[in-house]
Design a protein around this motif. Structure first.
Motif, PDB file in Angstrom:
ATOM      1  N   VAL A  44       6.019   0.403 -58.767  1.00 24.85           N
ATOM      2  CA  VAL A  44       5.964  -0.672 -57.770  1.00 24.85           C
ATOM      3  C   VAL A  44       4.964  -1.785 -58.112  1.00 24.85           C
ATOM      4  O   VAL A  44       4.892  -2.787 -57.419  1.00 24.85           O
ATOM      5  CB  VAL A  44       5.629  -0.137 -56.357  1.00 24.85           C
ATOM      6  N   ILE A  45       4.198  -1.597 -59.205  1.00 22.33           N
ATOM      7  CA  ILE A  45       3.228  -2.628 -59.583  1.00 22.33           C
ATOM      8  C   ILE A  45       3.924  -3.661 -60.456  1.00 22.33           C
ATOM      9  O   ILE A  45       4.498  -3.323 -61.489  1.00 22.33           O
ATOM     10  CB  ILE A  45       2.031  -2.013 -60.340  1.00 22.33           C
ATOM     11  N   CYS A  97       2.260   3.868 -63.031  1.00 26.71           N
ATOM     12  CA  CYS A  97       2.627   4.067 -61.622  1.00 26.71           C
ATOM     13  C   CYS A  97       3.904   4.903 -61.532  1.00 26.71           C
ATOM     14  O   CYS A  97       4.941   4.504 -62.066  1.00 26.71           O
ATOM     15  CB  CYS A  97       2.830   2.714 -60.932  1.00 26.71           C
ATOM     16  N   PRO A  98       3.826   6.050 -60.891  1.00 31.00           N
ATOM     17  CA  PRO A  98       4.994   6.935 -60.852  1.00 31.00           C
ATOM     18  C   PRO A  98       6.160   6.349 -60.065  1.00 31.00           C
ATOM     19  O   PRO A  98       7.299   6.785 -60.234  1.00 31.00           O
ATOM     20  CB  PRO A  98       4.462   8.205 -60.173  1.00 31.00           C
ATOM     21  N   VAL A 105      -6.846   1.771 -53.087  1.00 36.67           N
ATOM     22  CA  VAL A 105      -5.910   2.681 -52.446  1.00 36.67           C
ATOM     23  C   VAL A 105      -6.584   3.335 -51.242  1.00 36.67           C
ATOM     24  O   VAL A 105      -7.615   3.970 -51.374  1.00 36.67           O
ATOM     25  CB  VAL A 105      -5.429   3.774 -53.437  1.00 36.67           C
ATOM     26  N   THR A 138      -1.906   0.720 -50.450  1.00 37.58           N
ATOM     27  CA  THR A 138      -2.480   0.180 -51.679  1.00 37.58           C
ATOM     28  C   THR A 138      -2.465  -1.339 -51.629  1.00 37.58           C
ATOM     29  O   THR A 138      -1.477  -1.941 -51.220  1.00 37.58           O
ATOM     30  CB  THR A 138      -1.661   0.666 -52.891  1.00 37.58           C
ATOM     31  N   CYS A 163       5.406   3.188 -52.654  1.00 40.96           N
ATOM     32  CA  CYS A 163       4.067   3.602 -53.068  1.00 40.96           C
ATOM     33  C   CYS A 163       3.689   4.869 -52.304  1.00 40.96           C
ATOM     34  O   CYS A 163       3.791   4.937 -51.085  1.00 40.96           O
ATOM     35  CB  CYS A 163       3.061   2.487 -52.786  1.00 40.96           C
ATOM     36  N   ILE A 164       3.261   5.863 -53.052  1.00 40.05           N
ATOM     37  CA  ILE A 164       2.933   7.151 -52.426  1.00 40.05           C
ATOM     38  C   ILE A 164       1.410   7.337 -52.321  1.00 40.05           C
ATOM     39  O   ILE A 164       0.929   8.445 -52.147  1.00 40.05           O
ATOM     40  CB  ILE A 164       3.565   8.320 -53.220  1.00 40.05           C
ATOM     41  N   VAL A 165       0.676   6.205 -52.438  1.00 37.44           N
ATOM     42  CA  VAL A 165      -0.791   6.178 -52.396  1.00 37.44           C
ATOM     43  C   VAL A 165      -1.425   7.342 -53.182  1.00 37.44           C
ATOM     44  O   VAL A 165      -2.315   8.030 -52.701  1.00 37.44           O
ATOM     45  CB  VAL A 165      -1.339   6.105 -50.940  1.00 37.44           C
ATOM     46  N   CYS A 166      -0.933   7.487 -54.399  1.00 35.54           N
ATOM     47  CA  CYS A 166      -1.415   8.590 -55.244  1.00 35.54           C
ATOM     48  C   CYS A 166      -2.808   8.310 -55.812  1.00 35.54           C
ATOM     49  O   CYS A 166      -3.501   9.226 -56.232  1.00 35.54           O
ATOM     50  CB  CYS A 166      -0.433   8.852 -56.381  1.00 35.54           C
ATOM     51  N   GLY A 167      -3.195   7.012 -55.856  1.00 32.98           N
ATOM     52  CA  GLY A 167      -4.537   6.670 -56.320  1.00 32.98           C
ATOM     53  C   GLY A 167      -4.662   6.421 -57.812  1.00 32.98           C
ATOM     54  O   GLY A 167      -5.736   6.050 -58.287  1.00 32.98           O
ATOM     55  N   LEU A 168      -3.595   6.593 -58.537  1.00 32.10           N
ATOM     56  CA  LEU A 168      -3.676   6.456 -59.993  1.00 32.10           C
ATOM     57  C   LEU A 168      -4.056   5.033 -60.426  1.00 32.10           C
ATOM     58  O   LEU A 168      -4.890   4.859 -61.317  1.00 32.10           O
ATOM     59  CB  LEU A 168      -2.326   6.861 -60.613  1.00 32.10           C
ATOM     60  N   CYS A 169      -3.479   4.043 -59.779  1.00 33.29           N
ATOM     61  CA  CYS A 169      -3.782   2.659 -60.172  1.00 33.29           C
ATOM     62  C   CYS A 169      -5.261   2.344 -59.955  1.00 33.29           C
ATOM     63  O   CYS A 169      -5.882   1.680 -60.777  1.00 33.29           O
ATOM     64  CB  CYS A 169      -2.884   1.667 -59.442  1.00 33.29           C
ATOM     65  N   LEU A 210       2.388  -5.775 -55.443  1.00 36.88           N
ATOM     66  CA  LEU A 210       3.138  -4.529 -55.268  1.00 36.88           C
ATOM     67  C   LEU A 210       4.498  -4.870 -54.692  1.00 36.88           C
ATOM     68  O   LEU A 210       4.590  -5.720 -53.806  1.00 36.88           O
ATOM     69  CB  LEU A 210       2.416  -3.585 -54.299  1.00 36.88           C
TER      70      LEU A 210
HETATM   71  S1  SF4 Z   1      -0.081   4.183 -58.879  1.00 33.85           S
HETATM   72 FE1  SF4 Z   1       1.716   3.326 -57.834  1.00 33.85          FE
HETATM   73  S2  SF4 Z   1       2.301   4.891 -56.340  1.00 33.85           S
HETATM   74 FE2  SF4 Z   1       0.209   5.362 -56.989  1.00 33.85          FE
HETATM   75  S3  SF4 Z   1      -1.120   4.316 -55.479  1.00 33.85           S
HETATM   76 FE3  SF4 Z   1      -0.826   2.910 -57.194  1.00 33.85          FE
HETATM   77  S4  SF4 Z   1       0.925   1.610 -56.600  1.00 33.85           S
HETATM   78 FE4  SF4 Z   1       0.960   3.437 -55.287  1.00 33.85          FE
END
Ligand code: SF4
Length: 68
Positions: free
Chosen positions: A61-62, A57-58, A31, A35, A15-21, A8
């Motif tokens: 950052v990945i 990732c919005p 996450v 993350t 990273c907004i720790v959205c959990g999508l990844c 990352l």
């Molecule tokens: S998808 Fe991106 S912004 Fe969202 S938790 Fe994962 S690294 Fe963070």
């Protein structure tokens, strides 16, 4: 191409720790309060998912390093 490294971009702290990844590749991304990347995961078993997570990732950052 093999994925040799997944990380990352911590410097950006975006990273907004959205959990999508984690939703896309739970074997690789965890996450919680922050993350993290499971460095013990066999990245090449989850190539498609990792790339999908990076593209989805919005905050963009990945990061992935690919080698032949
Ligand atoms: S998808 Fe991106 S912004 Fe969202 S938790 Fe994962 S690294 Fe963070």
């Amino acid at each position: 191409m093999k994925i040799s490294k997944v990380w990352l971009d911590e410097k950006s702290k975006k990273c907004i720790v959205c959990g999508l990844c984690q939703l896309i590749a739970p074997e690789v991304f965890k996450v919680g309060n922050k993350t993290t990347v499971n460095q013990k995961a066999n990245f090449n078993l989850f190539k498609v998912e990792i790339k999908d997570a990076a593209e989805s990732c919005p905050q963009n950052v990945i990061k992935i390093d690919e080698r032949k």
